[in-house]
Structure formats: C-alpha cells, structure tokens
Design a protein around this motif. Structure first.
Motif, PDB file in Angstrom:
ATOM      1  N   UNK A  67      17.596   0.385  15.180  1.00 21.95           N
ATOM      2  CA  UNK A  67      17.249   0.190  14.128  1.00 21.95           C
ATOM      3  C   UNK A  67      17.503  -1.167  13.199  1.00 21.95           C
ATOM      4  N   UNK A  68      18.341  -1.885  13.206  1.00 17.51           N
ATOM      5  CA  UNK A  68      18.955  -2.872  12.315  1.00 17.51           C
ATOM      6  C   UNK A  68      17.276  -4.126  12.900  1.00 17.51           C
ATOM      7  N   UNK A  69      17.315  -3.468  14.392  1.00 24.50           N
ATOM      8  CA  UNK A  69      16.413  -5.018  14.301  1.00 24.50           C
ATOM      9  C   UNK A  69      14.628  -4.348  13.754  1.00 24.50           C
ATOM     10  N   UNK A  78      13.146  -6.899  17.581  1.00 22.16           N
ATOM     11  CA  UNK A  78      12.951  -4.987  19.151  1.00 22.16           C
ATOM     12  C   UNK A  78      12.046  -5.923  20.098  1.00 22.16           C
ATOM     13  N   UNK A  79      10.754  -7.252  20.162  1.00 24.76           N
ATOM     14  CA  UNK A  79      11.257  -7.117  21.942  1.00 24.76           C
ATOM     15  C   UNK A  79      11.993  -7.537  22.488  1.00 24.76           C
ATOM     16  N   UNK A  80      12.824  -8.676  21.652  1.00 23.82           N
ATOM     17  CA  UNK A  80      14.247  -9.457  22.430  1.00 23.82           C
ATOM     18  C   UNK A  80      14.741  -7.793  23.073  1.00 23.82           C
ATOM     19  N   UNK A  81      14.823  -6.863  22.205  1.00 21.34           N
ATOM     20  CA  UNK A  81      15.735  -5.997  22.148  1.00 21.34           C
ATOM     21  C   UNK A  81      15.758  -4.857  23.181  1.00 21.34           C
ATOM     22  N   UNK A  82      14.032  -4.640  23.226  1.00 23.21           N
ATOM     23  CA  UNK A  82      13.937  -4.227  24.423  1.00 23.21           C
ATOM     24  C   UNK A  82      13.531  -4.451  25.901  1.00 23.21           C
ATOM     25  N   UNK A  83      13.314  -5.763  25.852  1.00 18.91           N
ATOM     26  CA  UNK A  83      13.244  -6.687  27.025  1.00 18.91           C
ATOM     27  C   UNK A  83      14.824  -6.331  27.811  1.00 18.91           C
ATOM     28  N   UNK A 101       9.003   4.631  16.106  1.00 16.93           N
ATOM     29  CA  UNK A 101       8.671   4.370  14.749  1.00 16.93           C
ATOM     30  C   UNK A 101       8.531   2.781  14.700  1.00 16.93           C
ATOM     31  N   UNK A 102       8.603   1.766  15.277  1.00 12.49           N
ATOM     32  CA  UNK A 102       8.388   0.634  15.717  1.00 12.49           C
ATOM     33  C   UNK A 102       6.826   0.392  15.770  1.00 12.49           C
ATOM     34  N   UNK A 103       6.213   1.424  16.956  1.00 16.25           N
ATOM     35  CA  UNK A 103       4.899   1.315  17.067  1.00 16.25           C
ATOM     36  C   UNK A 103       4.033   1.169  15.658  1.00 16.25           C
ATOM     37  N   UNK A 112       1.874   7.846   8.481  1.00 23.07           N
ATOM     38  CA  UNK A 112       2.695   8.737   9.748  1.00 23.07           C
ATOM     39  C   UNK A 112       4.336   8.671   9.964  1.00 23.07           C
ATOM     40  N   UNK A 113       4.331   6.863   9.450  1.00 24.28           N
ATOM     41  CA  UNK A 113       6.356   6.274  10.106  1.00 24.28           C
ATOM     42  C   UNK A 113       7.048   6.630   8.980  1.00 24.28           C
ATOM     43  N   UNK A 114       6.858   6.736   7.528  1.00 24.48           N
ATOM     44  CA  UNK A 114       7.501   7.790   6.928  1.00 24.48           C
ATOM     45  C   UNK A 114       7.738   9.409   6.513  1.00 24.48           C
ATOM     46  N   UNK A 115       6.469  10.071   7.496  1.00 26.38           N
ATOM     47  CA  UNK A 115       6.660  11.566   8.174  1.00 26.38           C
ATOM     48  C   UNK A 115       7.989  11.215   8.958  1.00 26.38           C
ATOM     49  N   UNK A 116       7.731  11.267  10.639  1.00 29.86           N
ATOM     50  CA  UNK A 116       8.457  10.600  11.614  1.00 29.86           C
ATOM     51  C   UNK A 116       9.826  10.347  10.870  1.00 29.86           C
ATOM     52  N   UNK A 117       9.869   9.037  10.466  1.00 34.60           N
ATOM     53  CA  UNK A 117      11.568   8.615   9.695  1.00 34.60           C
ATOM     54  C   UNK A 117      11.967   9.479   9.217  1.00 34.60           C
TER      55      UNK A 117
END
Length: 214
Positions: A67-69, A78-83, A101-103, A112-117
């Motif tokens: 979430x901080x990413x 985010x990509x660095x972390x997911x790696x 949420x990132x996607x 849709x992001x705000x709905x899911x968030x």
C-alpha cells in the motif's frame, strides 16, 4: 520507540541479511504507515528477508508495504516489491487485494478503484494520507490528459463530493464554470494534430508525470 531514518540506514548497513532485524523493520513499516514517512530500501529489505525466511512472513506488514508503494505512484516501487514476492504469496489475501487495486490504477479504472478501495478499507485505513496520495496521482494523470474536464467526471475519479471538489478547485486556483474545470495549460494537454498523435503507455506517462508540479 520510533526509529529515525538514520538508525534504519545504520541497521541495514551492518545487519542487512540478519533475520533478527525483521521485528525492527516490521515496526518501522508500521511507523511509516502511522506517520506518513517512506523508506523504500528498508521495505524492500523486509521483503527480501521474508523471501529467505517465509515462515516469518507477516501478511499485514507485507500488505502495508505494498500500500505504501501504491501511495508513491507513479514510481515503479510496486513492481520492485512484487518482484520479491513469490507468486503463491501474491495470490493470498490481503496481498491479492492490493495488487488488484494497483492494476485498477494502472489501467485508469479510477471509479472502480475507489469502489474496491472502500471494500478493502480494513487493510489500508491505518495508512496516513493514503487517499490523498492516490488522489494526487490520479490528478497528475488527468492534468496531462485533459485541458478541460467535467466536474461530474472529476468527482467520480477523485472520489470527492461537491463541497470537497469546490475546495480543491479553489485551493488549486483552477478556472471553472458550472460544469467544467480547466487545468493549467502544459505541453502535454494541448490539442495535437491527429497525424502525430501517439498512444502512450502507463510507463511512459510515469516518466514525466513525476516531473509535474502537483
């Protein structure tokens, strides 16, 4: 006791691969969430230690790092972390929710992001300035995509009500009418002849988005 960035830097310099530092790093992740500070190197090292010692994984800490990413978009954090996170871990809750949420943000599905968030708020509600950071990111994208934008659409994609939108327009000194908002002119939101228009990928937008004064 809260740690300073200098203390964490010293810890990483001397004990980077010692798993005994994990509790301190985890506490520092929580501190970042509570205070709004950010230390990417420390967070990535936490993920590396989780990778080497999967039995020590704390999923709440892991999701907070992600979430901080997101809060630091448009960076590639985010990509660095997911790696550093194995696929089987990415598929577990609440990690999969952060990735979802990132996607949605990367594909510009902001409503849709705000709905899911809102559905997943239990996982990020303790992170200081999370919604403000995401809203800043979205506005940055809008300002390089549009010169004029409808107020209704702007409310939807920033998750603001009428009064909040009015305050934002006033604080940014944007021109507006009853229906439209005008962003400051820039080289990116000016009309271009059709023959030279190009489709820009998210990664390309990210490179110059970070240079905008938001």
């Amino acid at each position: 006791m809260p740690k300073t960035k200098e203390e964490i830097d010293d810890l990483l310099a001397n004990h980077r691969f010692d798993s005994s530092i994990l509790p301190t790093l985890e506490e520092y992740v929580t501190q970042q969430a509570n205070e709004g500070c950010y230390h990417l190197e420390a967070n990535l090292q936490t993920l590396k230690l989780y990778k080497f010692h999967p039995e020590k994984i704390n999923y709440q800490i892991l999701s907070t790092i992600l979430f901080k990413c997101l809060s630091n978009l448009p960076s590639s954090d985010m990509k660095l972390a997911l790696h550093l996170i194995p696929q089987e871990i990415q598929e577990k809750e609440p990690i999969n929710k952060v990735i979802e949420l990132g996607d949605l943000l990367e594909s510009a599905h902001f409503k849709k992001f705000w709905t899911k968030a809102n559905e997943y708020k239990e996982h990020w509600g303790n992170i200081k300035d999370f919604t403000e950071s995401i809203r800043t990111f979205i506005l940055g994208l809008l300002k390089i995509s549009f010169l004029h934008i409808s107020k209704e659409y702007l409310k939807e994609v920033t998750n603001l009500n009428d009064d909040e939108l009015a305050n934002m327009i006033q604080s940014n000194e944007w021109e507006s009418t009853d229906e439209l908002v005008k962003f400051p002119e820039s080289e990116y939101n000016q009309p271009k002849p059709k023959e030279i228009q190009q489709n820009m990928k998210f990664e390309q937008l990210s490179k110059f988005l970070s240079t905008l004064d938001r």
